[in-house]
Motif scaffolding. Structure first.
Motif, PDB file in Angstrom:
ATOM      1  N   THR A 195      12.774   5.356  -2.971  1.00 44.15           N
ATOM      2  CA  THR A 195      11.395   5.506  -3.454  1.00 44.15           C
ATOM      3  C   THR A 195      11.240   4.716  -4.741  1.00 44.15           C
ATOM      4  O   THR A 195      11.921   4.988  -5.733  1.00 44.15           O
ATOM      5  CB  THR A 195      11.055   6.984  -3.712  1.00 44.15           C
TER       6      THR A 195
ATOM      7  N   GLU B  82       0.846  -1.182   0.000  1.00 44.01           N
ATOM      8  CA  GLU B  82       0.000   0.000   0.000  1.00 44.01           C
ATOM      9  C   GLU B  82       0.887   1.239   0.000  1.00 44.01           C
ATOM     10  O   GLU B  82       1.770   1.377   0.849  1.00 44.01           O
ATOM     11  CB  GLU B  82      -0.910   0.027   1.232  1.00 44.01           C
ATOM     12  N   PRO B  83       0.673   2.170  -0.939  1.00 51.94           N
ATOM     13  CA  PRO B  83       1.462   3.406  -0.929  1.00 51.94           C
ATOM     14  C   PRO B  83       1.108   4.273   0.277  1.00 51.94           C
ATOM     15  O   PRO B  83       0.002   4.188   0.818  1.00 51.94           O
ATOM     16  CB  PRO B  83       1.076   4.087  -2.243  1.00 51.94           C
ATOM     17  N   SER B  84       2.046   5.082   0.711  1.00 54.18           N
ATOM     18  CA  SER B  84       1.823   6.012   1.810  1.00 54.18           C
ATOM     19  C   SER B  84       2.565   7.307   1.514  1.00 54.18           C
ATOM     20  O   SER B  84       3.408   7.362   0.609  1.00 54.18           O
ATOM     21  CB  SER B  84       2.285   5.413   3.135  1.00 54.18           C
ATOM     22  N   GLN B  85       2.265   8.343   2.290  1.00 52.26           N
ATOM     23  CA  GLN B  85       2.875   9.642   2.049  1.00 52.26           C
ATOM     24  C   GLN B  85       4.392   9.559   2.192  1.00 52.26           C
ATOM     25  O   GLN B  85       4.919   9.118   3.203  1.00 52.26           O
ATOM     26  CB  GLN B  85       2.332  10.682   3.022  1.00 52.26           C
ATOM     27  N   ASN B  86       5.076   9.976   1.163  1.00 50.96           N
ATOM     28  CA  ASN B  86       6.526   9.956   1.145  1.00 50.96           C
ATOM     29  C   ASN B  86       7.095  11.045   2.059  1.00 50.96           C
ATOM     30  O   ASN B  86       6.492  12.109   2.189  1.00 50.96           O
ATOM     31  CB  ASN B  86       7.019  10.182  -0.292  1.00 50.96           C
TER      32      ASN B  86
ATOM     33  N   GLU C 107       2.034  10.105  -2.438  1.00 49.24           N
ATOM     34  CA  GLU C 107       1.928   8.769  -1.857  1.00 49.24           C
ATOM     35  C   GLU C 107       2.641   7.773  -2.758  1.00 49.24           C
ATOM     36  O   GLU C 107       2.325   7.654  -3.948  1.00 49.24           O
ATOM     37  CB  GLU C 107       0.463   8.371  -1.669  1.00 49.24           C
ATOM     38  N   THR C 108       3.606   7.073  -2.192  1.00 49.55           N
ATOM     39  CA  THR C 108       4.450   6.166  -2.966  1.00 49.55           C
ATOM     40  C   THR C 108       4.785   4.938  -2.126  1.00 49.55           C
ATOM     41  O   THR C 108       4.437   4.852  -0.946  1.00 49.55           O
ATOM     42  CB  THR C 108       5.773   6.853  -3.370  1.00 49.55           C
ATOM     43  N   HIS C 109       5.490   4.006  -2.733  1.00 50.35           N
ATOM     44  CA  HIS C 109       6.110   2.885  -2.012  1.00 50.35           C
ATOM     45  C   HIS C 109       7.549   3.303  -1.713  1.00 50.35           C
ATOM     46  O   HIS C 109       8.334   3.564  -2.632  1.00 50.35           O
ATOM     47  CB  HIS C 109       6.081   1.614  -2.864  1.00 50.35           C
TER      48      HIS C 109
ATOM     49  N   SER D 121       7.476  15.499   0.515  1.00 50.52           N
ATOM     50  CA  SER D 121       6.053  15.748   0.254  1.00 50.52           C
ATOM     51  C   SER D 121       5.736  15.852  -1.235  1.00 50.52           C
ATOM     52  O   SER D 121       4.649  15.451  -1.662  1.00 50.52           O
ATOM     53  CB  SER D 121       5.606  17.013   0.989  1.00 50.52           C
TER      54      SER D 121
END
Length: 251
Positions: free
Chosen positions: A134, A41-45, A52-54, A48
């Motif tokens: 990232t 699941e991606p989340s906020q990097n 939202e990324t892996h 900023s």
């Protein structure tokens, strides 16, 4: 002052990789799915602007001078498609302001127990505490994965800033009898003076040491057995550059 040494930070992405050894494959990686980082699941990097990324971020715990890298992609045979393909590397001293090393690609892993990863990018002596990976793409899987990252480093102690003139540390601390000083200096011809003070600021003993390029460790002429248990301040000075250390005498 910089000198390359064979030190490595090896970053394991999950519960720890069991030690593997082989004469022909010294850097091989396990094929267990849990020996690695997996993001489904991606989340906020932390950066900023990336959204939202892996991603995975490492706090190395100290400002290190970073050099060559080695990457091992996701090596579980049933999940080779989890392996990251294109990715960004960013690095930072404080985890807030980031520098981008670049965008890179890594080959898909083989799924074999003899898999030894691939050479990654070189940080070219960049100084950092935080490293951020990232993932931009993978090999078609529903999740993103990576097994292991190794970064070669230069011992930060031997990187001396010109304005400091020298680096110094005291060991052991606490001490019983012997007090040792580790010194790396830009000036090999100037002695390092020292003064030992008690907690009231009274000078107990003083002296100097002559340093040499092929030696970093020096025993100070301090007889700890003659000192009372308690806190002392050791100051060192070379060419007007002074450093102070709180040291503790124990029984």
């Amino acid at each position: 002052m910089m000198k390359n040494v064979y030190l490595y930070i090896i970053l394991f992405f999950a519960f720890g990789l069991q030690t593997l050894g082989a004469q022909c494959y010294p850097d091989r990686h396990s094929t267990n799915w849990f020996d690695g980082w997996v993001s489904c699941e991606p989340s906020q990097n932390p950066i900023s602007s990336y959204g939202e990324t892996h991603w995975i971020m490492y706090d190395l715990g100290y400002d290190y001078v970073l050099n060559e890298t080695q990457f091992w992609n996701s090596n579980a045979p049933k999940h080779l498609d989890y392996g990251i393909n294109e990715f960004n590397i960013d690095y930072s001293l404080d985890g807030v302001t980031w520098d981008n090393l670049g965008t890179f690609n890594i080959e898909q892993a083989t799924g074999a127990s003899t898999y030894q990863g691939m050479e990654g990018p070189n940080f070219n002596a960049s100084k950092a505490r935080f490293v951020l990976i990232t993932a931009n793409s993978n090999f078609g899987g529903d999740c993103f994965g990576l097994s292991e990252l190794k970064i070669s480093i230069t011992d930060p102690f031997i990187v001396v800033e010109e304005e400091d003139g020298y680096n110094a540390s005291v060991y052991p601390n606490p001490f019983v009898n012997d007090v040792n000083l580790r010194v790396v200096s830009l000036s090999q011809s100037e002695p390092v003076d020292f003064v030992l003070y008690d907690i009231m600021g009274r000078a107990i003993t003083s002296g100097n040491i002559t340093i040499s390029e092929d030696n970093q460790n020096y025993k100070l002429p301090i007889n700890g057995y003659n000192l009372s248990v308690g806190i002392y301040i050791l100051t060192t000075n070379q060419n007007g550059n002074e450093k102070s250390f709180k040291i503790i005498k124990r029984e």
